[in-house]
Design a protein around this motif. Structure first.
Motif, short mmCIF file in Angstrom:
data_model
loop_
_atom_site.label_atom_id
_atom_site.label_comp_id
_atom_site.label_asym_id
_atom_site.label_seq_id
_atom_site.Cartn_x
_atom_site.Cartn_y
_atom_site.Cartn_z
N ASN A 1 -43.89 -60.24 -4.16
CA ASN A 1 -44.10 -61.62 -3.72
C ASN A 1 -45.32 -62.24 -4.39
N ARG B 1 -47.60 -64.09 -7.13
CA ARG B 1 -47.35 -65.16 -8.10
C ARG B 1 -47.79 -64.66 -9.46
N SER C 1 -48.50 -70.01 -12.50
CA SER C 1 -48.64 -71.15 -11.60
C SER C 1 -47.29 -71.70 -11.15
N ARG C 2 -46.20 -71.33 -11.85
CA ARG C 2 -44.88 -71.86 -11.46
C ARG C 2 -44.05 -70.80 -10.76
N ARG C 3 -43.17 -71.26 -9.90
CA ARG C 3 -42.25 -70.32 -9.25
C ARG C 3 -40.94 -71.06 -8.96
N SER C 4 -39.82 -70.39 -9.21
CA SER C 4 -38.51 -71.04 -9.03
C SER C 4 -37.65 -70.28 -8.03
N ALA C 5 -36.72 -71.03 -7.42
CA ALA C 5 -35.81 -70.42 -6.45
C ALA C 5 -34.42 -70.99 -6.66
N PRO D 1 -37.69 -61.96 -0.72
CA PRO D 1 -37.95 -62.94 -1.78
C PRO D 1 -37.21 -62.61 -3.08
N GLU D 2 -36.56 -63.61 -3.64
CA GLU D 2 -35.86 -63.43 -4.92
C GLU D 2 -36.27 -64.55 -5.87
N PRO D 3 -37.51 -64.50 -6.37
CA PRO D 3 -37.93 -65.55 -7.31
C PRO D 3 -37.13 -65.50 -8.61
N ARG D 4 -36.90 -66.67 -9.20
CA ARG D 4 -36.13 -66.78 -10.45
C ARG D 4 -37.01 -67.31 -11.57
N PRO D 5 -36.56 -67.16 -12.81
CA PRO D 5 -37.24 -67.90 -13.90
C PRO D 5 -36.84 -69.37 -13.81
N ASP D 6 -37.49 -70.23 -14.60
CA ASP D 6 -37.21 -71.67 -14.50
C ASP D 6 -35.76 -72.02 -14.82
N GLU D 7 -35.18 -71.27 -15.77
CA GLU D 7 -33.78 -71.54 -16.16
C GLU D 7 -32.89 -70.46 -15.56
N LEU E 1 -34.75 -74.67 -8.26
CA LEU E 1 -35.86 -75.46 -7.76
C LEU E 1 -37.17 -74.82 -8.23
N THR E 2 -37.96 -75.57 -8.97
CA THR E 2 -39.22 -75.02 -9.50
C THR E 2 -40.40 -75.79 -8.92
N ILE E 3 -41.41 -75.04 -8.50
CA ILE E 3 -42.64 -75.71 -8.03
C ILE E 3 -43.81 -75.21 -8.85
N ASN E 4 -44.84 -76.05 -8.94
CA ASN E 4 -46.02 -75.72 -9.72
C ASN E 4 -47.23 -75.72 -8.78
N PHE E 5 -47.84 -74.54 -8.64
CA PHE E 5 -48.96 -74.41 -7.70
C PHE E 5 -50.23 -75.11 -8.21
N ASP E 6 -50.28 -75.40 -9.51
CA ASP E 6 -51.46 -76.07 -10.07
C ASP E 6 -51.33 -77.59 -10.03
N ALA F 1 -39.52 -67.82 1.27
CA ALA F 1 -39.80 -66.48 0.71
C ALA F 1 -39.66 -66.50 -0.81
N ASP F 2 -38.60 -67.13 -1.31
CA ASP F 2 -38.36 -67.16 -2.75
C ASP F 2 -39.47 -67.91 -3.49
N LEU F 3 -39.93 -69.00 -2.89
CA LEU F 3 -40.96 -69.81 -3.56
C LEU F 3 -42.36 -69.31 -3.28
#
Lengths: 280, 128
Positions: free
Chosen positions: A99, A101, A104-108, A183-189, B2-7, B43-45
Protein backbone atom coordinates in the motif's frame (compact mmCIF):
# COMPACT_ATOMS: atom_id res chain seq x y z
CA UNK A 1 8.61 -31.78 23.87
CA UNK A 2 11.21 -29.83 25.85
CA UNK A 3 13.35 -29.43 22.75
CA UNK A 4 10.28 -28.07 20.98
CA UNK A 5 10.09 -25.28 23.57
CA UNK A 6 13.54 -24.18 22.38
CA UNK A 7 13.35 -24.97 18.64
CA UNK A 8 10.00 -23.33 17.95
CA UNK A 9 10.81 -19.90 19.48
CA UNK A 10 14.26 -19.91 17.87
CA UNK A 11 12.74 -20.69 14.46
CA UNK A 12 10.17 -17.90 14.90
CA UNK A 13 12.88 -15.44 15.99
CA UNK A 14 15.23 -16.31 13.14
CA UNK A 15 12.56 -16.40 10.40
CA UNK A 16 12.31 -12.57 9.98
CA UNK A 17 16.07 -12.11 9.56
CA UNK A 18 16.33 -15.03 7.11
CA UNK A 19 13.36 -13.76 5.09
CA UNK A 20 14.60 -10.16 5.02
CA UNK A 21 18.20 -11.07 4.14
CA UNK A 22 17.10 -13.27 1.22
CA UNK A 23 14.87 -10.50 -0.20
CA UNK A 24 16.70 -9.17 -3.28
CA UNK A 25 17.49 -5.45 -3.42
CA UNK A 26 15.91 -3.77 -6.47
CA UNK A 27 17.36 -0.44 -7.55
CA UNK A 28 15.58 1.20 -10.47
CA UNK A 29 15.80 4.56 -12.18
CA UNK A 30 13.58 6.24 -9.59
CA UNK A 31 15.89 5.39 -6.67
CA UNK A 32 19.32 6.67 -5.73
CA UNK A 33 21.63 3.65 -5.32
CA UNK A 34 23.87 5.13 -2.57
CA UNK A 35 20.88 6.32 -0.56
CA UNK A 36 19.15 2.92 -0.85
CA UNK A 37 22.26 0.95 0.14
CA UNK A 38 22.92 3.23 3.11
CA UNK A 39 19.34 2.86 4.39
CA UNK A 40 19.44 -0.93 3.83
CA UNK A 41 22.69 -1.12 5.82
CA UNK A 42 21.20 0.78 8.79
CA UNK A 43 17.99 -1.27 8.85
CA UNK A 44 19.93 -4.53 8.41
CA UNK A 45 22.12 -3.73 11.43
CA UNK A 46 19.04 -2.91 13.54
CA UNK A 47 17.38 -6.20 12.54
CA UNK A 48 20.51 -8.23 13.30
CA UNK A 49 20.94 -6.60 16.73
CA UNK A 50 17.24 -7.10 17.59
CA UNK A 51 17.43 -10.76 16.50
CA UNK A 52 20.56 -11.41 18.56
CA UNK A 53 18.84 -9.87 21.61
CA UNK A 54 15.69 -11.97 21.10
CA UNK A 55 17.67 -15.20 20.64
CA UNK A 56 19.82 -14.35 23.67
CA UNK A 57 16.70 -13.87 25.82
CA UNK A 58 15.30 -17.27 24.77
CA UNK A 59 18.59 -19.09 25.27
CA UNK A 60 19.21 -17.36 28.64
CA UNK A 61 15.75 -18.41 29.88
CA UNK A 62 16.38 -21.97 28.63
CA UNK A 63 19.83 -22.20 30.22
CA UNK A 64 18.46 -20.64 33.43
CA UNK A 65 16.02 -23.54 33.71
CA UNK A 66 12.90 -21.52 32.77
CA UNK A 67 12.18 -23.77 29.79
CA UNK A 68 8.41 -23.14 29.74
CA UNK A 69 8.89 -19.36 29.79
CA UNK A 70 11.50 -19.76 27.03
CA UNK A 71 8.86 -21.57 24.98
CA UNK A 72 6.60 -18.53 25.20
CA UNK A 73 9.15 -16.10 23.74
CA UNK A 74 7.99 -17.01 20.20
CA UNK A 75 5.68 -13.93 19.98
CA UNK A 76 8.91 -11.89 19.69
CA UNK A 77 8.45 -12.85 16.02
CA UNK A 78 5.89 -10.04 15.64
CA UNK A 79 8.06 -7.05 16.65
CA UNK A 80 11.01 -8.61 14.81
CA UNK A 81 9.07 -9.11 11.59
CA UNK A 82 6.80 -6.05 11.52
CA UNK A 83 9.10 -3.65 13.38
CA UNK A 84 12.47 -4.56 11.89
CA UNK A 85 12.30 -7.01 8.95
CA UNK A 86 9.44 -5.44 7.01
CA UNK A 87 10.93 -1.90 6.87
CA UNK A 88 14.16 -3.50 5.62
CA UNK A 89 12.30 -5.47 2.94
CA UNK A 90 10.49 -2.30 1.80
CA UNK A 91 13.81 -0.41 1.73
CA UNK A 92 15.30 -3.19 -0.43
CA UNK A 93 12.27 -3.33 -2.71
CA UNK A 94 9.40 -0.79 -2.39
CA UNK A 95 7.02 -3.37 -3.92
CA UNK A 96 6.98 -5.15 -0.53
CA UNK A 97 4.90 -2.29 0.82
CA UNK A 98 1.75 -3.18 -1.11
CA UNK A 99 0.00 0.00 0.00
CA UNK A 100 3.07 2.20 -0.15
CA UNK A 101 3.10 5.11 -2.56
CA UNK A 102 5.86 4.56 -5.08
CA UNK A 103 5.56 8.04 -6.51
CA UNK A 104 3.30 11.04 -6.39
CA UNK A 105 0.67 9.47 -8.68
CA UNK A 106 -1.59 6.52 -8.04
CA UNK A 107 -4.26 4.95 -10.27
CA UNK A 108 -7.25 2.69 -9.69
CA UNK A 109 -9.60 0.73 -11.89
CA UNK A 110 -13.34 1.49 -12.07
CA UNK A 111 -14.13 -2.24 -11.95
CA UNK A 112 -16.36 -3.28 -9.04
CA UNK A 113 -14.65 -6.27 -7.39
CA UNK A 114 -17.55 -8.21 -6.00
CA UNK A 115 -16.45 -11.09 -3.71
CA UNK A 116 -19.64 -12.96 -4.68
CA UNK A 117 -18.26 -13.33 -8.19
CA UNK A 118 -15.15 -15.09 -6.86
CA UNK A 119 -16.65 -17.40 -4.24
CA UNK A 120 -20.43 -17.45 -4.79
CA UNK A 121 -22.84 -17.82 -1.88
CA UNK A 122 -23.78 -21.29 -3.19
CA UNK A 123 -20.24 -22.55 -2.46
CA UNK A 124 -20.86 -21.95 1.26
CA UNK A 125 -24.03 -24.06 1.34
CA UNK A 126 -22.34 -27.51 1.80
CA UNK A 127 -20.42 -26.10 4.77
CA UNK A 128 -23.60 -24.77 6.37
CA UNK A 129 -25.20 -28.16 5.70
CA UNK A 130 -22.32 -29.99 7.46
CA UNK A 131 -22.68 -27.62 10.44
CA UNK A 132 -26.43 -28.22 10.55
CA UNK A 133 -25.94 -32.02 10.42
CA UNK A 134 -23.33 -31.81 13.19
CA UNK A 135 -25.68 -29.72 15.32
CA UNK A 136 -28.44 -32.30 14.69
CA UNK A 137 -26.16 -35.20 15.71
CA UNK A 138 -25.21 -33.40 18.93
CA UNK A 139 -28.86 -32.81 19.80
CA UNK A 140 -29.67 -36.45 18.96
CA UNK A 141 -26.79 -37.77 21.06
CA UNK A 142 -27.31 -35.27 23.88
CA UNK A 143 -28.34 -37.95 26.38
CA UNK A 144 -25.17 -39.97 25.72
CA UNK A 145 -23.05 -36.82 26.13
CA UNK A 146 -24.68 -36.07 29.47
CA UNK A 147 -24.18 -39.69 30.60
CA UNK A 148 -20.48 -39.65 29.68
CA UNK A 149 -19.50 -36.15 30.77
CA UNK A 150 -22.19 -34.82 33.10
CA UNK A 151 -24.60 -31.96 32.33
CA UNK A 152 -22.29 -29.02 32.99
CA UNK A 153 -19.36 -30.46 31.00
CA UNK A 154 -21.67 -31.41 28.12
CA UNK A 155 -23.17 -27.89 27.96
CA UNK A 156 -19.76 -26.21 28.09
CA UNK A 157 -18.35 -28.60 25.46
CA UNK A 158 -21.22 -28.01 23.02
CA UNK A 159 -21.03 -24.24 23.59
CA UNK A 160 -17.28 -24.21 22.87
CA UNK A 161 -17.86 -26.23 19.70
CA UNK A 162 -20.72 -23.97 18.54
CA UNK A 163 -18.76 -20.77 19.18
CA UNK A 164 -15.65 -22.18 17.45
CA UNK A 165 -17.62 -23.40 14.41
CA UNK A 166 -19.53 -20.10 14.12
CA UNK A 167 -16.36 -18.06 14.58
CA UNK A 168 -14.65 -20.12 11.87
CA UNK A 169 -17.45 -19.43 9.35
CA UNK A 170 -17.69 -15.70 10.19
CA UNK A 171 -13.91 -15.24 9.97
CA UNK A 172 -13.81 -17.29 6.75
CA UNK A 173 -16.52 -15.20 5.09
CA UNK A 174 -14.82 -12.01 6.28
CA UNK A 175 -11.46 -13.23 4.92
CA UNK A 176 -12.96 -14.07 1.50
CA UNK A 177 -14.65 -10.63 1.35
CA UNK A 178 -11.39 -8.96 2.39
CA UNK A 179 -9.59 -10.49 -0.61
CA UNK A 180 -11.75 -8.34 -2.89
CA UNK A 181 -10.94 -5.22 -0.91
CA UNK A 182 -7.17 -5.63 -0.88
CA UNK A 183 -5.49 -2.60 -2.52
CA UNK A 184 -4.89 -3.12 -6.24
CA UNK A 185 -3.11 -0.01 -7.53
CA UNK A 186 -2.69 0.23 -11.32
CA UNK A 187 -0.31 2.07 -13.63
CA UNK A 188 -1.73 5.18 -15.32
CA UNK A 189 -2.58 3.26 -18.50
CA UNK A 190 -4.53 -0.03 -18.52
CA UNK A 191 -2.18 -3.02 -18.75
CA UNK A 192 -3.67 -6.44 -19.68
CA UNK A 193 -0.83 -8.40 -18.03
CA UNK A 194 -1.34 -6.62 -14.69
CA UNK A 195 -5.12 -7.06 -14.93
CA UNK A 196 -4.69 -10.80 -15.53
CA UNK A 197 -2.25 -11.17 -12.61
CA UNK A 198 -4.65 -9.32 -10.29
CA UNK A 199 -7.57 -11.56 -11.32
CA UNK A 200 -5.48 -14.73 -10.81
CA UNK A 201 -4.17 -13.54 -7.43
CA UNK A 202 -7.63 -12.51 -6.21
CA UNK A 203 -9.09 -15.89 -7.20
CA UNK A 204 -6.20 -17.78 -5.58
CA UNK A 205 -6.54 -15.87 -2.29
CA UNK A 206 -10.33 -16.15 -2.15
CA UNK A 207 -10.45 -19.88 -2.87
CA UNK A 208 -7.56 -20.72 -0.50
CA UNK A 209 -9.24 -18.74 2.31
CA UNK A 210 -12.49 -20.55 1.49
CA UNK A 211 -10.68 -23.92 1.48
CA UNK A 212 -8.99 -23.07 4.79
CA UNK A 213 -12.36 -22.25 6.35
CA UNK A 214 -13.88 -25.53 5.13
CA UNK A 215 -10.91 -27.61 6.35
CA UNK A 216 -10.82 -25.84 9.74
CA UNK A 217 -14.55 -26.45 10.20
CA UNK A 218 -14.13 -30.12 9.32
CA UNK A 219 -11.20 -30.41 11.75
CA UNK A 220 -13.31 -28.84 14.49
CA UNK A 221 -16.17 -31.25 13.81
CA UNK A 222 -13.77 -34.21 13.74
CA UNK A 223 -12.29 -33.18 17.09
CA UNK A 224 -15.74 -32.69 18.63
CA UNK A 225 -16.81 -36.12 17.32
CA UNK A 226 -13.65 -37.79 18.62
CA UNK A 227 -14.05 -36.23 22.08
CA UNK A 228 -17.49 -37.84 22.39
CA UNK A 229 -17.20 -41.10 20.48
CA UNK A 230 -13.51 -41.57 19.65
CA UNK A 231 -10.88 -43.63 21.47
CA UNK A 232 -9.13 -41.94 24.36
CA UNK A 233 -6.32 -39.59 23.20
CA UNK A 234 -7.34 -39.69 19.52
CA UNK A 235 -8.51 -36.07 19.60
CA UNK A 236 -5.08 -34.91 20.80
CA UNK A 237 -3.37 -36.52 17.80
CA UNK A 238 -5.92 -35.44 15.19
CA UNK A 239 -6.21 -31.95 16.70
CA UNK A 240 -2.49 -31.30 16.97
CA UNK A 241 -1.50 -32.85 13.62
CA UNK A 242 -4.47 -31.30 11.78
CA UNK A 243 -4.04 -27.90 13.44
CA UNK A 244 -0.28 -27.81 12.84
CA UNK A 245 -0.77 -28.86 9.17
CA UNK A 246 -3.37 -26.14 8.62
CA UNK A 247 -1.06 -23.59 10.26
CA UNK A 248 1.92 -24.56 8.09
CA UNK A 249 -0.20 -24.59 4.90
CA UNK A 250 -1.65 -21.19 5.90
CA UNK A 251 1.86 -19.82 6.37
CA UNK A 252 2.98 -21.13 2.96
CA UNK A 253 -0.13 -19.66 1.28
CA UNK A 254 0.59 -16.32 2.99
CA UNK A 255 4.15 -16.28 1.65
CA UNK A 256 2.94 -17.24 -1.87
CA UNK A 257 0.35 -14.41 -1.76
CA UNK A 258 3.03 -11.94 -0.64
CA UNK A 259 5.41 -13.00 -3.43
CA UNK A 260 2.63 -12.68 -6.04
CA UNK A 261 1.69 -9.25 -4.67
CA UNK A 262 5.31 -8.11 -4.90
CA UNK A 263 5.59 -9.39 -8.47
CA UNK A 264 2.52 -7.33 -9.48
CA UNK A 265 3.76 -4.23 -7.64
CA UNK A 266 7.14 -4.53 -9.38
CA UNK A 267 5.35 -4.71 -12.73
CA UNK A 268 3.12 -1.70 -11.89
CA UNK A 269 6.24 0.23 -10.89
CA UNK A 270 8.18 -0.71 -14.03
CA UNK A 271 5.22 0.17 -16.32
CA UNK A 272 4.80 3.55 -14.55
CA UNK A 273 8.54 4.28 -14.79
CA UNK A 274 8.58 3.35 -18.48
CA UNK A 275 5.69 5.73 -19.08
CA UNK A 276 7.49 8.51 -17.19
CA UNK A 277 10.53 7.95 -19.45
CA UNK A 278 8.27 8.22 -22.54
CA UNK A 279 6.85 11.51 -21.26
CA UNK A 280 10.37 12.87 -20.65
CA UNK B 1 -8.78 4.32 -15.04
CA UNK B 2 -8.75 6.94 -12.28
CA UNK B 3 -5.44 8.65 -11.51
CA UNK B 4 -4.73 11.03 -8.66
CA UNK B 5 -1.65 13.12 -7.98
CA UNK B 6 -0.64 13.56 -4.35
CA UNK B 7 1.59 16.54 -5.22
CA UNK B 8 -1.20 18.43 -6.98
CA UNK B 9 -2.57 21.57 -5.30
CA UNK B 10 -6.08 20.32 -6.24
CA UNK B 11 -7.71 18.45 -3.34
CA UNK B 12 -7.89 14.64 -3.56
CA UNK B 13 -11.70 14.77 -3.37
CA UNK B 14 -11.80 17.16 -6.35
CA UNK B 15 -9.38 14.95 -8.29
CA UNK B 16 -11.55 11.88 -7.74
CA UNK B 17 -14.71 13.81 -8.63
CA UNK B 18 -13.09 15.16 -11.81
CA UNK B 19 -11.71 11.71 -12.69
CA UNK B 20 -15.13 10.08 -12.50
CA UNK B 21 -16.74 12.99 -14.41
CA UNK B 22 -14.08 12.65 -17.12
CA UNK B 23 -14.68 8.89 -17.34
CA UNK B 24 -18.42 9.51 -17.73
CA UNK B 25 -17.78 12.24 -20.32
CA UNK B 26 -15.58 10.03 -22.53
CA UNK B 27 -17.95 7.06 -22.21
CA UNK B 28 -15.63 4.91 -20.09
CA UNK B 29 -18.46 4.75 -17.55
CA UNK B 30 -21.85 4.23 -19.18
CA UNK B 31 -25.19 4.99 -17.53
CA UNK B 32 -26.06 2.22 -15.08
CA UNK B 33 -22.44 1.17 -14.47
CA UNK B 34 -21.87 0.33 -10.81
CA UNK B 35 -18.91 2.27 -9.41
CA UNK B 36 -16.40 0.52 -7.14
CA UNK B 37 -17.38 0.60 -3.44
CA UNK B 38 -15.91 3.46 -1.41
CA UNK B 39 -13.73 1.04 0.58
CA UNK B 40 -12.27 -0.58 -2.57
CA UNK B 41 -11.49 2.71 -4.35
CA UNK B 42 -9.99 4.20 -1.17
CA UNK B 43 -7.74 1.14 -0.75
CA UNK B 44 -6.63 1.17 -4.39
CA UNK B 45 -5.84 4.88 -4.36
CA UNK B 46 -4.34 4.80 -0.87
CA UNK B 47 -6.63 7.56 0.43
CA UNK B 48 -9.04 7.92 3.34
CA UNK B 49 -12.55 6.43 3.03
CA UNK B 50 -14.08 9.88 3.68
CA UNK B 51 -12.21 11.36 0.71
CA UNK B 52 -13.89 8.93 -1.70
CA UNK B 53 -17.25 9.20 0.12
CA UNK B 54 -17.13 13.01 -0.24
CA UNK B 55 -16.32 12.68 -3.96
CA UNK B 56 -19.27 10.31 -4.48
CA UNK B 57 -21.56 12.74 -2.61
CA UNK B 58 -20.36 15.64 -4.82
CA UNK B 59 -21.11 13.54 -7.92
CA UNK B 60 -24.54 12.70 -6.53
CA UNK B 61 -25.27 16.40 -5.98
CA UNK B 62 -24.43 17.01 -9.65
CA UNK B 63 -26.90 14.28 -10.61
CA UNK B 64 -24.23 12.11 -12.23
CA UNK B 65 -24.44 9.15 -9.86
CA UNK B 66 -27.05 7.67 -7.60
CA UNK B 67 -26.53 5.64 -4.41
CA UNK B 68 -29.09 2.98 -3.53
CA UNK B 69 -28.96 1.00 -0.31
CA UNK B 70 -27.60 -2.49 -0.97
CA UNK B 71 -26.88 -1.77 -4.64
CA UNK B 72 -24.02 0.66 -4.27
CA UNK B 73 -23.31 3.77 -6.33
CA UNK B 74 -24.01 3.72 -10.06
CA UNK B 75 -23.85 6.16 -12.95
CA UNK B 76 -27.26 7.81 -13.20
CA UNK B 77 -26.75 10.12 -16.17
CA UNK B 78 -24.10 10.98 -18.69
CA UNK B 79 -24.90 14.70 -18.66
CA UNK B 80 -25.16 17.11 -15.79
CA UNK B 81 -28.68 18.45 -16.10
CA UNK B 82 -28.84 20.00 -12.69
CA UNK B 83 -27.17 23.26 -13.78
CA UNK B 84 -28.50 25.83 -16.29
CA UNK B 85 -26.62 25.80 -19.61
CA UNK B 86 -25.66 29.48 -19.36
CA UNK B 87 -23.95 28.81 -16.02
CA UNK B 88 -22.08 25.84 -17.52
CA UNK B 89 -20.84 27.95 -20.46
CA UNK B 90 -19.64 30.62 -18.04
CA UNK B 91 -17.89 28.00 -15.93
CA UNK B 92 -16.14 26.39 -18.91
CA UNK B 93 -15.01 29.81 -20.21
CA UNK B 94 -13.61 30.69 -16.81
CA UNK B 95 -11.64 27.43 -16.75
CA UNK B 96 -10.43 27.78 -20.35
CA UNK B 97 -9.07 31.30 -20.05
CA UNK B 98 -6.19 30.58 -17.63
CA UNK B 99 -5.28 27.48 -19.65
CA UNK B 100 -5.14 29.45 -22.89
CA UNK B 101 -3.17 32.21 -21.15
CA UNK B 102 -0.69 29.58 -19.91
CA UNK B 103 -0.34 28.25 -23.46
CA UNK B 104 0.27 31.73 -24.91
CA UNK B 105 2.76 32.65 -22.18
CA UNK B 106 4.57 29.36 -22.86
CA UNK B 107 5.01 30.50 -26.46
CA UNK B 108 2.47 28.28 -28.23
CA UNK B 109 0.85 29.72 -31.34
CA UNK B 110 -2.92 29.91 -31.88
CA UNK B 111 -2.78 27.11 -34.47
CA UNK B 112 -0.89 24.82 -32.15
CA UNK B 113 -3.39 25.47 -29.36
CA UNK B 114 -6.33 24.90 -31.72
CA UNK B 115 -4.78 21.60 -32.83
CA UNK B 116 -4.26 20.60 -29.19
CA UNK B 117 -7.85 21.46 -28.25
CA UNK B 118 -9.20 19.56 -31.25
CA UNK B 119 -7.15 16.51 -30.35
CA UNK B 120 -8.47 16.55 -26.77
CA UNK B 121 -12.02 17.14 -28.05
CA UNK B 122 -11.75 14.07 -30.27
CA UNK B 123 -10.81 12.01 -27.20
CA UNK B 124 -13.77 13.29 -25.18
CA UNK B 125 -16.38 13.13 -27.97
CA UNK B 126 -15.13 9.94 -29.59
CA UNK B 127 -17.93 7.82 -28.08
CA UNK B 128 -20.71 10.14 -29.18
Amino acid sequence: MLAFHLCFPLFMELFPVLFALTTPTRIDAARDEDEVLQRVGVLQTRLLVATVVAVAVTVALWVGGMTRVAGFTWPLFFPLFFGFARPLMIAKNPAWGSNARHDSRRSASFEHRDPQRIVPASAWLPLHLVNAVMAGVLVWQWQELVTNFGVSHAIVGVMIWAVAAGFCIVVGMFAVDATAREPEPRPDEPNPQIEELYVKNRRFRAWTFFGGTVLTSLLLHSCATLIVWGPSGAVVWIGSIGGATLGVVGGIVGVICDLRRVKIQELVRSVSLAKDDDVR
Amino acid sequence: MLTINFDSPVSLTAQITDGVRRAIAVGELAAGTVLPPVRQLAADLGVNLNTVARAYRALEERGLVVTRRGRGTSVAATTETARPKREVVKDVSAKLRPLLSDARLAGLGADQVRELVEREMKLVWKRG
